[in-house]
Motif scaffolding. Sequence first.
Motif, PDB file in Angstrom:
ATOM      1  N   ALA A   1      -0.609  12.370   1.192  1.00  0.00           N
ATOM      2  CA  ALA A   1       0.303  13.391   0.675  1.00  0.00           C
ATOM      3  C   ALA A   1       1.336  12.780  -0.269  1.00  0.00           C
ATOM      4  CB  ALA A   1       0.997  14.108   1.835  1.00  0.00           C
ATOM      5  N   ILE A   2       1.841  11.601   0.063  1.00  0.00           N
ATOM      6  CA  ILE A   2       2.815  10.931  -0.807  1.00  0.00           C
ATOM      7  C   ILE A   2       2.166  10.565  -2.140  1.00  0.00           C
ATOM      8  CG2 ILE A   2       4.070   8.744  -1.090  1.00  0.00           C
ATOM      9  CD1 ILE A   2       4.871   9.009   1.874  1.00  0.00           C
ATOM     10  N   LEU A   3       0.961  10.016  -2.102  1.00  0.00           N
ATOM     11  CA  LEU A   3       0.271   9.661  -3.339  1.00  0.00           C
ATOM     12  C   LEU A   3      -0.012  10.901  -4.185  1.00  0.00           C
ATOM     13  CD1 LEU A   3      -2.248   6.999  -1.980  1.00  0.00           C
ATOM     14  CD2 LEU A   3      -0.122   6.587  -3.230  1.00  0.00           C
TER      15      LEU A   3
ATOM     16  N   PHE B   1      13.897  -3.452  -5.443  1.00  0.00           N
ATOM     17  CA  PHE B   1      13.428  -2.351  -6.282  1.00  0.00           C
ATOM     18  C   PHE B   1      12.967  -1.146  -5.479  1.00  0.00           C
ATOM     19  CE2 PHE B   1      12.726  -6.164  -8.949  1.00  0.00           C
ATOM     20  CZ  PHE B   1      13.553  -5.821 -10.014  1.00  0.00           C
ATOM     21  N   CYS B   2      12.997  -1.273  -4.168  1.00  0.00           N
ATOM     22  CA  CYS B   2      12.513  -0.197  -3.296  1.00  0.00           C
ATOM     23  C   CYS B   2      13.572   0.163  -2.257  1.00  0.00           C
ATOM     24  CB  CYS B   2      11.220  -0.629  -2.603  1.00  0.00           C
ATOM     25  SG  CYS B   2       9.880  -1.070  -3.731  1.00  0.00           S
ATOM     26  N   PRO B   3      14.621   0.896  -2.652  1.00  0.00           N
ATOM     27  CA  PRO B   3      15.684   1.281  -1.716  1.00  0.00           C
ATOM     28  C   PRO B   3      15.233   2.430  -0.815  1.00  0.00           C
ATOM     29  CG  PRO B   3      16.142   2.191  -3.880  1.00  0.00           C
ATOM     30  CD  PRO B   3      14.894   1.360  -4.028  1.00  0.00           C
ATOM     31  N   SER B   4      14.348   2.126   0.088  1.00  0.00           N
ATOM     32  CA  SER B   4      13.695   3.162   0.884  1.00  0.00           C
ATOM     33  C   SER B   4      14.658   3.957   1.747  1.00  0.00           C
ATOM     34  CB  SER B   4      12.614   2.525   1.764  1.00  0.00           C
ATOM     35  OG  SER B   4      13.127   1.433   2.503  1.00  0.00           O
ATOM     36  N   ASP B   5      15.777   3.349   2.125  1.00  0.00           N
ATOM     37  CA  ASP B   5      16.729   4.074   2.970  1.00  0.00           C
ATOM     38  C   ASP B   5      17.344   5.263   2.243  1.00  0.00           C
ATOM     39  OD1 ASP B   5      17.858   2.178   1.294  1.00  0.00           O
ATOM     40  OD2 ASP B   5      19.530   1.734   2.625  1.00  0.00           O
ATOM     41  N   SER B   6      17.241   5.304   0.914  1.00  0.00           N
ATOM     42  CA  SER B   6      17.779   6.431   0.139  1.00  0.00           C
ATOM     43  C   SER B   6      16.835   7.627   0.114  1.00  0.00           C
ATOM     44  CB  SER B   6      18.060   5.983  -1.301  1.00  0.00           C
ATOM     45  OG  SER B   6      19.019   4.951  -1.342  1.00  0.00           O
ATOM     46  N   PHE B   7      15.611   7.465   0.660  1.00  0.00           N
ATOM     47  CA  PHE B   7      14.613   8.527   0.575  1.00  0.00           C
ATOM     48  C   PHE B   7      14.297   9.166   1.927  1.00  0.00           C
ATOM     49  CE2 PHE B   7      13.748   5.922  -3.168  1.00  0.00           C
ATOM     50  CZ  PHE B   7      13.561   6.878  -4.159  1.00  0.00           C
ATOM     51  N   GLU B   8      14.997   8.774   2.979  1.00  0.00           N
ATOM     52  CA  GLU B   8      14.621   9.247   4.311  1.00  0.00           C
ATOM     53  C   GLU B   8      14.725  10.759   4.455  1.00  0.00           C
ATOM     54  OE1 GLU B   8      17.023   6.939   6.919  1.00  0.00           O
ATOM     55  OE2 GLU B   8      15.878   5.080   6.579  1.00  0.00           O
ATOM     56  N   ARG B   9      15.790  11.353   3.939  1.00  0.00           N
ATOM     57  CA  ARG B   9      15.938  12.808   4.045  1.00  0.00           C
ATOM     58  C   ARG B   9      14.855  13.521   3.250  1.00  0.00           C
ATOM     59  NH1 ARG B   9      21.796  15.152   2.973  1.00  0.00           N
ATOM     60  NH2 ARG B   9      22.106  13.778   4.773  1.00  0.00           N
ATOM     61  N   PHE B  10      14.530  12.983   2.075  1.00  0.00           N
ATOM     62  CA  PHE B  10      13.507  13.606   1.238  1.00  0.00           C
ATOM     63  C   PHE B  10      12.144  13.597   1.928  1.00  0.00           C
ATOM     64  CE2 PHE B  10      10.032  13.019  -1.816  1.00  0.00           C
ATOM     65  CZ  PHE B  10      10.109  14.222  -2.493  1.00  0.00           C
ATOM     66  N   VAL B  11      11.733  12.443   2.485  1.00  0.00           N
ATOM     67  CA  VAL B  11      10.396  12.402   3.089  1.00  0.00           C
ATOM     68  C   VAL B  11      10.332  13.249   4.348  1.00  0.00           C
ATOM     69  CG1 VAL B  11       9.830  10.149   2.094  1.00  0.00           C
ATOM     70  CG2 VAL B  11      10.869  10.257   4.369  1.00  0.00           C
ATOM     71  N   ASP B  12      11.437  13.331   5.096  1.00  0.00           N
ATOM     72  CA  ASP B  12      11.433  14.198   6.275  1.00  0.00           C
ATOM     73  C   ASP B  12      11.242  15.652   5.877  1.00  0.00           C
ATOM     74  OD1 ASP B  12      11.750  12.093   7.979  1.00  0.00           O
ATOM     75  OD2 ASP B  12      13.915  12.347   8.235  1.00  0.00           O
ATOM     76  N   ARG B  13      11.884  16.069   4.806  1.00  0.00           N
ATOM     77  CA  ARG B  13      11.780  17.458   4.362  1.00  0.00           C
ATOM     78  C   ARG B  13      10.424  17.748   3.723  1.00  0.00           C
ATOM     79  NH1 ARG B  13      15.744  17.426   1.107  1.00  0.00           N
ATOM     80  NH2 ARG B  13      14.589  17.264  -0.842  1.00  0.00           N
ATOM     81  N   GLU B  14       9.920  16.795   2.918  1.00  0.00           N
ATOM     82  CA  GLU B  14       8.711  17.035   2.137  1.00  0.00           C
ATOM     83  C   GLU B  14       7.426  16.775   2.926  1.00  0.00           C
ATOM     84  OE1 GLU B  14       7.144  18.349  -1.520  1.00  0.00           O
ATOM     85  OE2 GLU B  14       9.259  18.121  -0.982  1.00  0.00           O
TER      86      GLU B  14
ATOM     87  N   SER C   1       8.633   2.901  -1.519  1.00  0.00           N
ATOM     88  CA  SER C   1       9.901   3.411  -0.995  1.00  0.00           C
ATOM     89  C   SER C   1       9.677   4.629  -0.110  1.00  0.00           C
ATOM     90  CB  SER C   1      10.839   3.765  -2.150  1.00  0.00           C
ATOM     91  OG  SER C   1      11.157   2.617  -2.915  1.00  0.00           O
ATOM     92  N   LEU C   2       8.835   5.554  -0.549  1.00  0.00           N
ATOM     93  CA  LEU C   2       8.571   6.754   0.240  1.00  0.00           C
ATOM     94  C   LEU C   2       7.825   6.419   1.533  1.00  0.00           C
ATOM     95  CD1 LEU C   2       7.562   9.253  -2.602  1.00  0.00           C
ATOM     96  CD2 LEU C   2       9.790   8.984  -1.513  1.00  0.00           C
ATOM     97  N   LEU C   3       6.952   5.430   1.472  1.00  0.00           N
ATOM     98  CA  LEU C   3       6.210   5.026   2.662  1.00  0.00           C
ATOM     99  C   LEU C   3       7.118   4.328   3.672  1.00  0.00           C
ATOM    100  CD1 LEU C   3       3.004   3.795   0.835  1.00  0.00           C
ATOM    101  CD2 LEU C   3       3.109   5.705   2.458  1.00  0.00           C
ATOM    102  N   ARG C   4       7.937   3.401   3.206  1.00  0.00           N
ATOM    103  CA  ARG C   4       8.854   2.715   4.127  1.00  0.00           C
ATOM    104  C   ARG C   4       9.849   3.705   4.725  1.00  0.00           C
ATOM    105  NH1 ARG C   4      10.252  -2.611   0.407  1.00  0.00           N
ATOM    106  NH2 ARG C   4       8.176  -3.549   0.475  1.00  0.00           N
ATOM    107  N   ALA C   5      10.269   4.676   3.941  1.00  0.00           N
ATOM    108  CA  ALA C   5      11.168   5.701   4.470  1.00  0.00           C
ATOM    109  C   ALA C   5      10.482   6.535   5.539  1.00  0.00           C
ATOM    110  CB  ALA C   5      11.659   6.608   3.340  1.00  0.00           C
ATOM    111  N   SER C   6       9.154   6.495   5.557  1.00  0.00           N
ATOM    112  CA  SER C   6       8.360   7.210   6.559  1.00  0.00           C
ATOM    113  C   SER C   6       7.999   6.324   7.744  1.00  0.00           C
ATOM    114  CB  SER C   6       7.072   7.733   5.910  1.00  0.00           C
ATOM    115  OG  SER C   6       7.333   8.569   4.808  1.00  0.00           O
ATOM    116  N   ASP C   7       8.598   5.123   7.807  1.00  0.00           N
ATOM    117  CA  ASP C   7       8.308   4.148   8.871  1.00  0.00           C
ATOM    118  C   ASP C   7       6.870   3.652   8.803  1.00  0.00           C
ATOM    119  OD1 ASP C   7      10.924   4.408   9.816  1.00  0.00           O
ATOM    120  OD2 ASP C   7      10.367   6.016  11.199  1.00  0.00           O
ATOM    121  N   ILE C   8       6.307   3.620   7.599  1.00  0.00           N
ATOM    122  CA  ILE C   8       4.972   3.078   7.365  1.00  0.00           C
ATOM    123  C   ILE C   8       5.131   1.821   6.513  1.00  0.00           C
ATOM    124  CG2 ILE C   8       2.719   3.481   6.321  1.00  0.00           C
ATOM    125  CD1 ILE C   8       3.141   6.470   6.784  1.00  0.00           C
TER     126      ILE C   8
END
Length: 274
Positions: A133-135, A108-121, A175-182
């Motif tokens: 910031a994510i919360l 339910f958490c496809p974090s690899d799909s959010f990597e570009r978004f978290v890098d930009r945001e 998902s956003l946290l895992r995409a951030s390597d957290i």
Amino acid sequence: MALHIRADLTYDFPSPSETLLMLEASRDADQTVLRERLSVTPQSDLVRRDDGPAGERRAVFTASGRVRILYDAQVAVRRETPRLEGAAQVAIRDLPPGVLRYLRPSRFCPSDSFERFVDREFGSLRGGDRVVAILEWIAGHVDYVAGVSDAQTTALMTFADRAGVCRDFTHLAISLLRASDIPARAVSAYAWKLDPPDLHAVAEVFVGGGWRLADPTGKVEACDLVRVATGLDAADIAFMSVFGRAVLVSQAFSVTQADDEIAQGVGRLDAVAV
């Protein structure tokens, strides 16, 4: 603080089905079960299958016909709401081995799909500052709306719909946290002052050298939670998994302060676990 928790569930099982329950408060350093009782009516033998990363407790039984499941407990909670701001991000090479799995995508958490978004945001932030910031982004962009999601909804769907319930908020945050390597994981918990009362899904994030609870919906403080189960996502923390078919008849949850009951002698330290 001591909390009195109660879960009262009734289901119809058309045919005998093995059923796994995760309703019981976990046993960990931040909370102590003062007393409890788990019962199934009609009576059925419960087989213990306790394990997991945070003291999870599992019971398995065979259900048939109309079954009532009742869990009643008093739990002392010694958890403070953790501070996230300024908490350091831990390098992957320094993470404990058991934490590494919470960096990876899950059902339910496809974090690899959010990597570009978290890098930009959130690219300028790290560690606890990025968590905050994510919360805050989720709070400002996702509406809490019942009925817009179901048991198959993923974080990608919630990101597109910008609406959901606690499960969906938690999946998106993870998902956003895992995409951030957290590292981040899902936790089910009884929550004091949640309206309406229910088992609540929250996130737990590894920063500053340890796990810290956070509620992506902003509805509940960590100090008001009684942890039940911990896992990659909702698939790991469901309060009931039926290996067959079941039809909901009724279910009710309640969480109240138990300190007055304990002072009057109602909450004796006579732990009863079936």
